[in-house]
Design a protein around this motif. Sequence first.
Motif, PDB file in Angstrom:
ATOM      1  N   GLU A 206      18.396 -27.911  -0.013  1.00 44.34           N
ATOM      2  CA  GLU A 206      18.496 -26.912  -1.072  1.00 44.34           C
ATOM      3  C   GLU A 206      17.594 -25.750  -0.670  1.00 44.34           C
ATOM      4  O   GLU A 206      16.416 -25.947  -0.384  1.00 44.34           O
ATOM      5  N   THR A 207      18.122 -24.539  -0.653  1.00 41.85           N
ATOM      6  CA  THR A 207      17.287 -23.396  -0.294  1.00 41.85           C
ATOM      7  C   THR A 207      16.254 -23.106  -1.379  1.00 41.85           C
ATOM      8  O   THR A 207      15.110 -22.748  -1.091  1.00 41.85           O
ATOM      9  N   PHE A 208      16.665 -23.293  -2.635  1.00 40.23           N
ATOM     10  CA  PHE A 208      15.775 -22.975  -3.758  1.00 40.23           C
ATOM     11  C   PHE A 208      15.654 -24.168  -4.705  1.00 40.23           C
ATOM     12  O   PHE A 208      16.608 -24.928  -4.845  1.00 40.23           O
ATOM     13  N   PRO A 209      14.522 -24.304  -5.407  1.00 38.05           N
ATOM     14  CA  PRO A 209      13.317 -23.478  -5.231  1.00 38.05           C
ATOM     15  C   PRO A 209      12.667 -23.766  -3.882  1.00 38.05           C
ATOM     16  O   PRO A 209      12.833 -24.860  -3.333  1.00 38.05           O
ATOM     17  N   ILE A 210      11.943 -22.786  -3.354  1.00 37.55           N
ATOM     18  CA  ILE A 210      11.252 -22.970  -2.076  1.00 37.55           C
ATOM     19  C   ILE A 210       9.984 -23.769  -2.336  1.00 37.55           C
ATOM     20  O   ILE A 210       9.129 -23.371  -3.123  1.00 37.55           O
ATOM     21  N   TRP A 211       9.885 -24.912  -1.667  1.00 38.53           N
ATOM     22  CA  TRP A 211       8.869 -25.913  -1.998  1.00 38.53           C
ATOM     23  C   TRP A 211       7.451 -25.513  -1.642  1.00 38.53           C
ATOM     24  O   TRP A 211       6.492 -25.959  -2.269  1.00 38.53           O
ATOM     25  N   ASN A 220      10.995 -17.958  -6.605  1.00 40.21           N
ATOM     26  CA  ASN A 220      11.337 -19.174  -7.350  1.00 40.21           C
ATOM     27  C   ASN A 220      11.762 -18.866  -8.784  1.00 40.21           C
ATOM     28  O   ASN A 220      12.646 -19.526  -9.342  1.00 40.21           O
ATOM     29  N   LEU A 221      11.155 -17.849  -9.381  1.00 43.59           N
ATOM     30  CA  LEU A 221      11.581 -17.441 -10.722  1.00 43.59           C
ATOM     31  C   LEU A 221      13.013 -16.903 -10.692  1.00 43.59           C
ATOM     32  O   LEU A 221      13.792 -17.124 -11.629  1.00 43.59           O
ATOM     33  N   ALA A 222      13.378 -16.213  -9.610  1.00 44.80           N
ATOM     34  CA  ALA A 222      14.742 -15.687  -9.476  1.00 44.80           C
ATOM     35  C   ALA A 222      15.752 -16.827  -9.392  1.00 44.80           C
ATOM     36  O   ALA A 222      16.883 -16.703  -9.873  1.00 44.80           O
ATOM     37  N   ASN A 231      20.171 -24.678 -17.093  1.00 42.29           N
ATOM     38  CA  ASN A 231      18.885 -25.015 -17.708  1.00 42.29           C
ATOM     39  C   ASN A 231      17.937 -25.701 -16.737  1.00 42.29           C
ATOM     40  O   ASN A 231      17.130 -26.555 -17.122  1.00 42.29           O
ATOM     41  N   ASP A 232      18.030 -25.325 -15.457  1.00 46.18           N
ATOM     42  CA  ASP A 232      17.098 -25.845 -14.463  1.00 46.18           C
ATOM     43  C   ASP A 232      15.714 -25.228 -14.681  1.00 46.18           C
ATOM     44  O   ASP A 232      15.592 -24.059 -15.050  1.00 46.18           O
ATOM     45  N   VAL A 233      14.681 -26.018 -14.419  1.00 44.24           N
ATOM     46  CA  VAL A 233      13.302 -25.551 -14.560  1.00 44.24           C
ATOM     47  C   VAL A 233      12.536 -25.940 -13.311  1.00 44.24           C
ATOM     48  O   VAL A 233      12.537 -27.106 -12.908  1.00 44.24           O
ATOM     49  N   ASN A 234      11.888 -24.972 -12.672  1.00 42.47           N
ATOM     50  CA  ASN A 234      11.021 -25.280 -11.541  1.00 42.47           C
ATOM     51  C   ASN A 234       9.767 -25.988 -12.045  1.00 42.47           C
ATOM     52  O   ASN A 234       9.255 -25.669 -13.120  1.00 42.47           O
TER      53      ASN A 234
END
Length: 492
Positions: A206-211, A220-222, A231-234
């Motif tokens: 997965e490219t995002f979120p960048i770990w 990551n906010l983008a 409704n994904d949340v980092n």
Amino acid sequence: MKIGFDNEKYLKMQSEHIRERISKFDNKLYLEFGGKLFDDFHASRVLPGFEPDSKLRMLMQLSDQAEIVIVISAADIDKNKVRQDLGITYDMDVLRLIDEFTDRGLYVGSVCITQYSGQEGADLFKNHLEKLGIRVYTHYTIPGYPSNTSLIVSDEGYGKNEYIETTRPLVVVTAPGPGSGKMATCLSQLYHEYKRGISAGYAKFETFPIWNIPLKHPVNLAYEAATADLNDVNMIDPFHLEAYGETTVNYNRDVEIFPVLQAMFEKIIGKCPYKSPTDMGVNMAGNCIIDDEVCKEASRQEIIRRYYKSMDALVSGTGKEEEAFKIELLLKQAHAAVEDRRVVPASLETETRTGAPAAALELPDGRIVYGKTSDLLGASSALLLNALKELAGIDHEHHVISPEAIRPIQELKTKYLGSKNPRLHTDETLIALSVSAASSSEARLALEQLPKLKGCQAHTSVLLSSVDIREFRKLGIELTCEPKFEKPKTYK
């Protein structure tokens, strides 16, 4: 346009890392590929320098080791689910993906229809694929998935699924969109491989979120803004923090499912090869950011665009308030405001000055071009012509399309085709310009500037018609619109 991402470094580092991961298992790795394999325009917008087809090019470096399995949910086939960015159904996108991969020299081994429970649409699609000579496998719905691990990891769970015959060390499992069943397909294959004595592995790309960048980094906010509808949340990966004492970023769905995955791995192979969701990933994008400030600013601009998209959908009746509110909150967290998008105040000021809908476009060198409403052209059509004139060095007072050429088109629209709006849409304007180019060197010069509009930013003071939005998209212009109609609408 400033570059913030080293694409060549990414291609080299990413392919090497995947080869290394393959070697850790029995020369068999199932790689779940999230996001878009090619045309990843979100990544190219928030990581300037990232090419939209980077992930595909990276896989091409592994083409001798890789085969692709495309996964599609029977439920998505049955309800004709549409991929919004392309406007085609998921089943049609499977056919498109097969052609695209094959044309690039990548081997598509098969298609797997997941979550099958006798859907008629899925049966018809399976027959169609088989007539094209494509191998198709069927995986079934499992009661209690994903929590009932005892049933899932048994002959009555994964064991009922058809075993997908693969011949290469790297099996890339991809899909037209989220929720297709990629992870379940990978784990089902692990179950069958171990029953056959093959110690296969699983990893996630997965490219995002960048770990390995901060949780609240604008990049990551983008990603959160892009997946607001899901409704994904980092979040900080608690498993990685506990195991290694290192802070890494993951997202809620992977963190929530990890204990279940651990239990599945233990039942399949006796132990879990990973200590955290972050361990499962192979993404190297964070190591290839070469100008953090450039990527931060690009990501703030992306969040602003996502905000306008959500607000436009809300006004049009197709969006949800929660999605718009979430992106508005992300704007604040990224310390961004809509006014930071230069074309927004430019178009609104033009509307105030002229008393009619207006538009603004930022050229690659930072110049702002305006478009206003006239008797002949809508604001977006005027904007395109003015931008092309500016790029071609043509005086703005000079007509590259004569008014006499426009009036017959207006008459056709209103007198014969029943349109109430005589002004030319963007597609009609470009056709008129191309016709004029046959006899006018200046019109031809203006037309030749069209490729330079790709990547330009534009904003209109009112919502545009679907025709105009489609033309901006074809030209590669990043468009946003104020969430209001030119005139109040009760019937659309």
